[in-house]
Design a protein around this motif. Sequence first.
Motif, PDB file in Angstrom:
ATOM      1  N   ILE A 110     -76.331  12.645  80.756  1.00 58.35           N
ATOM      2  CA  ILE A 110     -75.823  11.286  80.531  1.00 58.35           C
ATOM      3  C   ILE A 110     -76.212  10.389  81.717  1.00 58.35           C
ATOM      4  N   ARG A 111     -76.114  10.930  82.932  1.00 59.22           N
ATOM      5  CA  ARG A 111     -76.529  10.164  84.111  1.00 59.22           C
ATOM      6  C   ARG A 111     -78.035   9.868  84.068  1.00 59.22           C
ATOM      7  N   GLU A 112     -78.816  10.797  83.511  1.00 58.04           N
ATOM      8  CA  GLU A 112     -80.256  10.569  83.373  1.00 58.04           C
ATOM      9  C   GLU A 112     -80.526   9.399  82.426  1.00 58.04           C
ATOM     10  N   ILE A 113     -79.760   9.302  81.341  1.00 60.31           N
ATOM     11  CA  ILE A 113     -79.897   8.167  80.423  1.00 60.31           C
ATOM     12  C   ILE A 113     -79.598   6.877  81.177  1.00 60.31           C
ATOM     13  N   ASP A 114     -78.511   6.887  81.925  1.00 63.05           N
ATOM     14  CA  ASP A 114     -78.120   5.709  82.702  1.00 63.05           C
ATOM     15  C   ASP A 114     -79.233   5.295  83.661  1.00 63.05           C
ATOM     16  N   ALA A 115     -79.841   6.266  84.313  1.00 66.00           N
ATOM     17  CA  ALA A 115     -80.923   5.969  85.262  1.00 66.00           C
ATOM     18  C   ALA A 115     -82.125   5.344  84.558  1.00 66.00           C
ATOM     19  N   VAL A 116     -82.471   5.849  83.371  1.00 65.08           N
ATOM     20  CA  VAL A 116     -83.605   5.296  82.631  1.00 65.08           C
ATOM     21  C   VAL A 116     -83.311   3.862  82.202  1.00 65.08           C
ATOM     22  N   VAL A 117     -82.104   3.616  81.729  1.00 65.50           N
ATOM     23  CA  VAL A 117     -81.739   2.259  81.322  1.00 65.50           C
ATOM     24  C   VAL A 117     -81.819   1.311  82.518  1.00 65.50           C
ATOM     25  N   LYS A 118     -81.339   1.757  83.666  1.00 67.08           N
ATOM     26  CA  LYS A 118     -81.417   0.913  84.866  1.00 67.08           C
ATOM     27  C   LYS A 118     -82.867   0.685  85.296  1.00 67.08           C
ATOM     28  N   GLU A 119     -83.708   1.684  85.135  1.00 71.21           N
ATOM     29  CA  GLU A 119     -85.116   1.562  85.528  1.00 71.21           C
ATOM     30  C   GLU A 119     -85.904   0.660  84.578  1.00 71.21           C
ATOM     31  N   THR A 120     -85.712   0.852  83.270  1.00 68.72           N
ATOM     32  CA  THR A 120     -86.530   0.139  82.282  1.00 68.72           C
ATOM     33  C   THR A 120     -85.983  -1.245  81.942  1.00 68.72           C
ATOM     34  N   LYS A 121     -84.722  -1.481  82.231  1.00 68.20           N
ATOM     35  CA  LYS A 121     -84.088  -2.792  82.029  1.00 68.20           C
ATOM     36  C   LYS A 121     -84.337  -3.370  80.631  1.00 68.20           C
ATOM     37  N   PRO A 122     -83.860  -2.687  79.589  1.00 65.48           N
ATOM     38  CA  PRO A 122     -84.037  -3.232  78.232  1.00 65.48           C
ATOM     39  C   PRO A 122     -83.219  -4.506  78.047  1.00 65.48           C
ATOM     40  N   ASP A 123     -83.591  -5.287  77.058  1.00 61.37           N
ATOM     41  CA  ASP A 123     -82.827  -6.484  76.722  1.00 61.37           C
ATOM     42  C   ASP A 123     -81.548  -6.123  75.997  1.00 61.37           C
ATOM     43  N   ASP A 124     -81.556  -4.981  75.337  1.00 60.50           N
ATOM     44  CA  ASP A 124     -80.384  -4.506  74.609  1.00 60.50           C
ATOM     45  C   ASP A 124     -80.470  -2.987  74.550  1.00 60.50           C
ATOM     46  N   VAL A 125     -79.342  -2.352  74.367  1.00 54.03           N
ATOM     47  CA  VAL A 125     -79.303  -0.897  74.278  1.00 54.03           C
ATOM     48  C   VAL A 125     -78.237  -0.520  73.257  1.00 54.03           C
ATOM     49  N   ASP A 126     -78.486   0.543  72.525  1.00 53.21           N
ATOM     50  CA  ASP A 126     -77.553   1.007  71.510  1.00 53.21           C
ATOM     51  C   ASP A 126     -77.330   2.502  71.713  1.00 53.21           C
TER      52      ASP A 126
END
Length: 181
Positions: A110-126
């Motif tokens: 779950i922390r790995e998902i969080d890290a990817v979201v922070k790195e890639t900076k999507p406009d939205d996430v689901d």
Amino acid sequence: AMIFDDEFVSNKARLNEFCELMLDSGIDIKWRCLARVTSIDERTTSLMKRAGCVEIAVGIENANQTILRSIAKGIKLETAKKAIKIIKKNEIRVKELFIVGLPGETPESIREIDAVVKETKPDDVDFTILSVFPGSEIYNNPAKFDIMFNPKCYSAYKGRPGEYGHLCKISTSQMSFEDLI
């Protein structure tokens, strides 16, 4: 408009024809679609932008490569990151889609998902919780996949924060349903 076709971008001939028709018609319709990250390339994404595409949702599912292999996702995380960069370069919004509760899910994954979201900076996430469908490999072999659920219960995992009481409870050996929520 939203195009709900998981293979829309994968079928390049049909996608190119659609985009060319949009451009030739002069119709100014803004549209969104789903895409596999393996279908994203510079040329196609540029054409989609010119034809009115304003958002692409990509199903990454998880940021842990072992979990991605266990569900036969057929992608590498680096491929997803590259696709997201191409989409952003073409000034198209990116929506990343993730599933929690997949086989092998842990607090670390779950922390790995969080890290990817922070790195890639999507406009939205689901984020959604895994739905186990009758007849699927996981449904037929839950112990093999380290998944626990009630096979007599089925519900869609869409909802709003705090409104999860109606959902079927799923868990892994390292994460309870409450942990996944």
